[in-house]
Design an enzyme around this catalytic site. Structure first.
Site, short mmCIF file in Angstrom:
data_model
loop_
_atom_site.label_atom_id
_atom_site.label_comp_id
_atom_site.label_asym_id
_atom_site.label_seq_id
_atom_site.Cartn_x
_atom_site.Cartn_y
_atom_site.Cartn_z
N HIS A 206 -31.77 23.39 62.02
CA HIS A 206 -30.48 23.11 62.66
C HIS A 206 -30.30 23.91 63.95
O HIS A 206 -29.19 24.08 64.41
CB HIS A 206 -29.33 23.44 61.70
CG HIS A 206 -29.22 22.47 60.57
ND1 HIS A 206 -30.09 22.46 59.51
CD2 HIS A 206 -28.35 21.45 60.33
CE1 HIS A 206 -29.77 21.49 58.66
NE2 HIS A 206 -28.71 20.86 59.14
N GLU B 241 -28.57 7.77 61.66
CA GLU B 241 -28.69 7.94 63.12
C GLU B 241 -29.49 6.84 63.79
O GLU B 241 -29.11 6.36 64.85
CB GLU B 241 -29.35 9.29 63.44
CG GLU B 241 -28.39 10.47 63.46
CD GLU B 241 -28.02 10.95 62.07
OE1 GLU B 241 -28.60 10.43 61.09
OE2 GLU B 241 -27.18 11.86 61.96
#
Lengths: 367, 394
Positions: A159, A90
């Protein structure tokens, strides 16, 4: 592997044909139904078609057709130069995307979830958000960071976080939170066309939900303004602000409250930054009571900002303290019952509204 | 050590002296003389996963004089910034580049303004190399309107987009993925240009660098990663920070070249080589062996982690300006007086720019709220007391 994916796609497209056929029979009464997923997909497709500089980058956006199938069909249509599968890095790919935006392209970066955006947050904030200011206007950054945000179902603490408050606190960013398919189409198109960095917070649980969309929404020129909230339900007695999935909860709460004679006004924020303070305050000046609803952590959250804004601008109009409904102040648990306690439920909103309307006994009095 | 090389090189290229000595008039005007000269770099290039370019660099009197002038200007500028900082006219961070000038100047000689450069916070000279003016530098350092970022950026945030200089970044290592992104855009637009992403030996260990390098190699981006190895990441020597300080090899599958960063001609040759490579074969790493005379920043004396002998030794043996001066003199391209005159001119230019910058006003208070967005959409912004100071962003 690819063969398996193709077979799945065929199966899915067959499933789609059936309801369309049935809709043709009742043509005259049908407002078209569109899932949020299709809304996002069509918005991406149309914007990529309209502007060669727009490209999509992220994990599994290409050959896999998107981790949540948002980018289905785009690789085939636009080719690997404009739909790029990235390695699981990322910080690297977000930085590359911002650099591409510096040099005139219009990247759409997909984070598989915004939890992973934390690995790239330096680029979102320091390389993207602040650049136009630090360079006194030389370096604008027309980039969109999009992906699912907030809780899904049973995915646990790492998450499930909602990043609306974090990103919305940063000057230089625009932060959008679509709820319906109309929101998804209009706001994503606006985000891609916008010359500034936009954080576009979707919700995984909304992807499969269908909403009716007008012909105007389906038109490729359709666009929603950034920074304007939408009043989803007009009401007289109390204002409920919400965004993303919580808008659905707020609307359900409003239906329940109606039976108790409480007429709730539900505001779908659509834009967390810029925040539509004038719509919120105008509503509170009308109803005199406010409940803010969000999925994320309560401390320093979106509701805190809305409450402060209303206290500053409309104090004299408040007939009750502002109530905040938010995610529980704990990391997201896995067990289904605990998870249910950690995320706002419709009954939480109903209860808070009743408190604000003095229809229930407040906690202090009970003690 | 440096002198002995020069003697041997001049004997090897003795035939070059003939055309010059035959007509003294050929020496004038030196600043436009483009007669090719070939000069050997101080040391050969060391390569990793590629064949090193030749040590023989083509140059000409005009170029060498330009090197001298530009480096002298940069040197003078940085020293003046030191004084301004001590006089408290420059605030916050100030990272000076004196000693490293050959990298900025050699790179520009090999590329065009269509190629992009991005660097970290030691950016004053790189900005000037891209065409930035002294006034823009000093005014920005002093936070004035005439600054390249209108006073809103400061020392670490110089930009010049019209000549493809993308800053000016304060977060160590962030500029490398950004630079690979610039290269991505160049390839996307089929530009036939390349990006030089500069970083230090300290930043060379950043994970995001390897993430960006991996993607650049996978996608064949025309990205040239340039490690300006001045051997210290702030106060930490390279051997204390990197298990492998052979930065030109750290690309693993990406080729690399080690270059004497104090030799402007070597830098030029390496950048020319790298540009050709990147356009055909994707990313390449250049490690510039260079040195900064100042400490990391103006808050760092620079003497607690290195000896004064080391600093003065480099100044004696490897100073980039002195190297070019000796080249110019030994090849009879200018007299000592002419070079001294250039240094005087440059000093005056710097002094004039500082005087002009001091005249430039500080930004208007309303500038607090400008450029937050490219398109403000009428959003509201607030001062410290939001009931007192609010603005609508255009």
């Amino acid at each position: 592997m690819l063969g398996v994916v193709r077979k799945k796609m065929l199966g899915q497209s067959l499933l789609k044909i059936r309801p369309a056929v049935s809709m043709l029979r009742s043509y005259s009464s049908a407002a078209k139904q569109m899932t949020v997923r299709d809304a996002l997909n069509s918005a991406l497709d149309e914007e990529m078609s309209a502007d060669q500089k727009v490209f999509l980058m992220g994990e599994e956006v290409g050959e896999y057709q998107g981790a949540y199938k948002i980018s289905k069909g785009l690789l085939e249509k636009y080719g690997p130069e404009r739909v790029l599968d990235t390695p699981i890095t990322e910080a690297g790919f977000a930085g590359i995307a911002v650099g591409a935006a510096y040099h005139g392209l219009k990247p759409v970066v997909e984070f598989m979830t915004f939890n992973f955006s934390m690995q790239a947050i330096d680029h979102i904030i320091n390389s993207a958000a602040k650049s136009n200011y630090m360079s006194a206007g030389q370096m604008s950054v027309p980039i969109v960071f999009r992906g699912p945000n907030g809780a899904a179902a049973g995915v646990g603490a790492q998450h499930s976080q909602c990043y609306a408050a974090w990103y919305a606190s940063c000057p230089g960013l625009k932060v959008l939170t679509p709820y319906s398919s109309e929101d998804a189409r209009g706001l994503l198109k606006a985000a891609i066309r916008d010359p500034d960095p936009v954080v576009f917070l979707e919700n995984e649980l909304l992807y499969g939900e269908s909403f009716s969309v007008s012909d105007e929404v389906l038109d490729s020129s359709f666009c929603l303004p950034i920074g304007k909230a939408k009043i989803e339900r007009v009401g007289r007695d109390v204002t409920i602000t919400a965004f993303s999935k919580m808008v659905g909860h707020a609307l359900k709460a409003a239906e329940i409250l109606e039976k108790d004679g409480i007429d709730a006004e539900v505001i779908n924020l659509r834009s967390i930054r810029p925040l539509d303070r004038s719509t919120i305050n105008a509503s509170v000046r009308k109803t005199n009571r406010l409940i803010t609803v969000e999925e994320g952590f309560p401390q320093h959250g979106v509701g805190a900002e809305i409450c402060a804004s209303v206290v500053e601008e409309s104090f004299a109009y408040l007939d009750a303290p502002v109530e905040r409904i938010a995610g529980a102040d704990v990391p997201m648990p896995y067990a289904a019952n605990l998870e249910r306690l950690a995320v706002p439920q419709v009954e939480d909103i109903v209860r808070a509204v009743k408190r604000a309307c003095y229809r229930s006994v407040p906690l202090a009095a009970a003690a | 050590m440096a002198l002995s090389y020069l003697r041997s090189s001049s004997s090897r290229s003795a035939n070059l002296l003939r055309p010059l000595s035959s007509a003294a008039s050929l020496r004038r005007p030196i600043s436009t003389d483009t007669t090719p000269i070939t000069i050997e770099t101080s040391v050969p290039f060391t390569s990793h996963q590629c064949e090193a370019p030749s040590r023989s660099v083509e140059t000409n009197p005009s170029e060498l004089l330009t090197f001298f002038r530009d480096m002298a200007l940069m040197r003078r500028m940085e020293i003046a910034a030191d004084s301004l900082y001590k006089a408290k006219l420059i605030r916050g961070f100030c990272h000076l580049y004196d000693g490293q000038e050959a990298v900025a100047v050699g790179m520009e000689a090999a590329i065009t303004k269509k190629d992009c450069i991005i660097t970290a916070y030691r950016d004053h000279c790189t900005f000037v190399g891209r065409g930035g003016t002294l006034l823009e530098v000093f005014a920005e350092l002093m936070g004035r309107q005439a600054g390249c970022s209108k006073g809103k950026g400061g020392s670490m945030h110089f930009y010049k987009k019209d000549s493809n200089f993308y800053g000016g970044h304060g977060i160590v290592g962030a500029q490398v993925p950004l630079g690979c992104g610039l290269a991505f855009a160049q390839k996307y637009s089929k530009d036939e240009s390349v990006t030089f992403a500069l970083y230090g030996d300290g930043a060379a260990n950043q994970g995001q660098l390897f993430e960006a390098l991996n993607i650049s190699a996978l996608w064949d981006l025309p990205a040239i990663l340039v490690c300006e190895n001045n051997h210290y990441g702030m106060g930490t020597a390279e051997w204390r920070a990197a298990k492998s300080p052979a930065y030109y090899k750290r690309g693993d599958y990406v080729p690399g070249l080690k270059v004497d960063g104090m030799d402007a001609l070597a830098v030029k040759q390496a950048c020319k080589f790298a540009k050709e490579h990147a356009l055909k074969n994707g990313p390449i790493i250049l490690e510039m062996d260079t040195y900064r005379y100042h400490g990391h920043s103006m808050s760092d004396p620079g003497s607690t982690y290195r000896t004064r002998d080391e600093i003065s030794g480099i100044r004696q043996e490897r100073d980039p300006i002195e190297r070019v001066r000796k080249l110019v003199l030994s090849h009879d391209l200018a007299t000592e007086k002419e070079l001294k005159d250039i240094e005087k001119e440059v000093r005056k230019e710097v002094d004039d720019a500082i005087a002009q910058a001091k005249e430039s006003p500080m930004p208007e208070p309303s500038e607090l709220f400008s450029n937050v967005y490219a398109k403000g959409l009428g959003a509201e912004s607030f001062g410290a007391d939001r009931k007192e100071v609010r603005a609508t962003l255009a």
